[in-house]
Scaffold this motif. Structure first.
Motif, short mmCIF file in Angstrom:
data_model
loop_
_atom_site.label_atom_id
_atom_site.label_comp_id
_atom_site.label_asym_id
_atom_site.label_seq_id
_atom_site.Cartn_x
_atom_site.Cartn_y
_atom_site.Cartn_z
N THR A 1 7.97 16.40 20.58
CA THR A 1 6.85 15.78 19.85
C THR A 1 7.20 14.34 19.48
N ASP A 2 6.22 13.63 18.90
CA ASP A 2 6.46 12.24 18.50
C ASP A 2 7.22 12.16 17.18
N PHE A 3 7.37 13.30 16.49
CA PHE A 3 8.04 13.26 15.19
C PHE A 3 9.55 13.06 15.41
N SER A 4 10.08 12.01 14.80
CA SER A 4 11.50 11.75 15.06
C SER A 4 12.38 12.29 13.92
N PHE A 5 13.45 12.95 14.30
CA PHE A 5 14.37 13.53 13.31
C PHE A 5 15.77 13.57 13.88
N ASP A 6 16.74 13.70 12.99
CA ASP A 6 18.13 13.89 13.41
C ASP A 6 18.57 15.27 12.98
N LYS A 7 19.28 15.96 13.85
CA LYS A 7 19.78 17.28 13.47
C LYS A 7 21.28 17.21 13.29
N THR A 8 21.76 17.77 12.18
CA THR A 8 23.20 17.77 11.98
C THR A 8 23.84 18.80 12.92
N ILE A 9 25.08 18.54 13.29
CA ILE A 9 25.81 19.50 14.13
C ILE A 9 26.82 20.20 13.23
N SER A 10 26.70 21.53 13.18
CA SER A 10 27.59 22.31 12.32
C SER A 10 28.90 22.62 13.04
N ALA A 11 29.88 23.02 12.24
CA ALA A 11 31.13 23.54 12.82
C ALA A 11 31.06 25.06 12.74
N THR A 12 31.63 25.72 13.71
CA THR A 12 31.67 27.20 13.66
C THR A 12 32.92 27.74 14.34
N THR A 13 33.29 28.97 13.93
CA THR A 13 34.42 29.64 14.59
C THR A 13 33.92 30.66 15.61
N ARG A 14 32.59 30.80 15.75
CA ARG A 14 32.12 31.82 16.70
C ARG A 14 32.32 31.30 18.14
N ALA A 15 32.36 32.28 19.07
CA ALA A 15 32.59 31.92 20.48
C ALA A 15 31.39 31.17 21.03
N MET A 16 31.69 30.26 21.95
CA MET A 16 30.63 29.47 22.58
C MET A 16 29.81 30.38 23.51
N ARG A 17 28.48 30.24 23.46
CA ARG A 17 27.65 31.02 24.39
C ARG A 17 27.48 30.26 25.69
N ASP A 18 27.11 31.00 26.73
CA ASP A 18 26.82 30.34 28.01
C ASP A 18 25.79 29.24 27.79
N GLY A 19 26.04 28.08 28.32
CA GLY A 19 25.07 26.99 28.22
C GLY A 19 25.28 26.10 27.01
N GLU A 20 26.07 26.57 26.02
CA GLU A 20 26.32 25.72 24.85
C GLU A 20 27.41 24.70 25.15
N LYS A 21 27.35 23.56 24.40
CA LYS A 21 28.35 22.51 24.61
C LYS A 21 28.99 22.15 23.28
N ASP A 22 30.31 21.97 23.32
CA ASP A 22 31.03 21.55 22.12
C ASP A 22 30.57 20.14 21.74
N GLY A 23 30.27 19.93 20.45
CA GLY A 23 29.84 18.60 20.00
C GLY A 23 28.35 18.37 20.19
N VAL A 24 27.67 19.33 20.81
CA VAL A 24 26.22 19.22 20.98
C VAL A 24 25.54 20.35 20.19
N ASP A 25 25.89 21.59 20.52
CA ASP A 25 25.31 22.73 19.81
C ASP A 25 26.06 22.99 18.50
N TYR A 26 27.35 22.91 18.57
CA TYR A 26 28.24 23.07 17.40
C TYR A 26 29.53 22.31 17.70
N TYR A 27 30.33 22.12 16.66
CA TYR A 27 31.74 21.78 16.88
C TYR A 27 32.45 23.13 16.85
N PHE A 28 32.93 23.59 17.98
CA PHE A 28 33.59 24.89 18.05
C PHE A 28 35.06 24.73 17.70
#
Ligand code: ADP
Ligand code: 5GP
Length: 205
Positions: A30-57
């Motif tokens: 959409t045209d609405f602009s926002f920033d999303k914070t990236i959380s840190a987690t200890t859970r395993a990365m899922r297929d398709g997820e990227k470190d530093g994009v979906d979470y800091y693993f």
């Protein structure tokens, strides 16, 4: 000159499988602009997820070290894994004055509200528990044990929907994203977020 109101911190929660990530992807279109914070987690990365994009693993030791160094705005244990919002993530965006979105569960949302009472909160719910189960299974990311735990947590989370400012049903994802944009656009016009513009106009008359 573009007039800009104050920044807005938005907490987005919802039971696992309600569609938070899917709705967030729609919001990006959409045209609405926002920033999303990236959380840190200890859970395993899922297929398709990227470190530093979906979470800091990171592993549990690294997470605990960050807790000791008071690097988190909030953190929690969810489904046997640590999740936390690094303070640096909020600081990275806050000066821009736009909308910062935190996608976190109910416990963390409560802690953010305590630290920052001005934060706005939105809770995404599925149209029914059956549909939630269907989505969670359909996603195919959980073991049977994790699936069960997430469903149990979902019931507990739904019972705390009253803690949120807005409830949005994710039945049709486009409609859900549109409703969230309407909420965010209206909230940006609240006096508390426009106060600086009014006083600038008065000062410069
Ligand atoms: P969450 O981030 O809340 O855990 P996801 O965004 O991963 O949830 O969505 C869980 C599953 O449900 C995904 O497979 C997704 O494609 C599906 N899903 C999400 N929103 C909808 C919707 N409105 N209608 C049908 N399926 C949906
Ligand atoms: P998932 O494992 O499905 O990515 O996330 C599980 C839950 O943890 C979701 O409800 C998600 O919103 C929440 N979560 C993700 N990051 C954070 C965080 O930094 N803090 C808290 N409190 N919850 C988080």
């Amino acid at each position: 000159m573009a007039l800009k109101g104050k920044g807005m911190l938005v907490v987005l929660s919802g039971p696992s499988g309600s569609g938070k990530d899917t709705v967030l992807e729609k919001l990006k279109e959409t045209d609405f602009s926002f920033d999303k914070t990236i959380s840190a987690t200890t859970r395993a990365m899922r297929d398709g997820e990227k470190d530093g994009v979906d979470y800091y693993f990171i592993d549990e030791n690294a997470f605990k070290e960050r807790i000791n160094n008071q690097e988190f705005l909030e953190y929690t244990i969810y489904n046997d894994n640590y999740y936390g919002t690094p303070k640096s993530e909020v600081e990275r965006h806050i000066d821009k004055g736009g909308c910062i979105l935190l996608k976190i569960e109910v416990e963390g949302a409560g802690n953010v509200r305590k630290a920052m009472p001005e934060a706005l909160s939105i809770f995404i719910i599925p149209p029914s528990m059956e549909e939630l189960e269907r989505r969670l299974r359909g996603r195919g990311t959980e073991t049977e044990e994790s699936f069960r735990k997430r469903l149990e947590a979902a019931k507990e989370e739904l019972s705390r929907a009253n803690e949120y400012d807005y409830i949005v049903i994710n039945d049709d994802v486009n409609f859900c994203a549109e409703q969230i944009v309407k909420i965010l656009e209206s909230e940006q016009l609240r006096y508390c977020r426009m106060e600086n513009i009014v006083s600038d106009i008065l000062k410069n008359q």
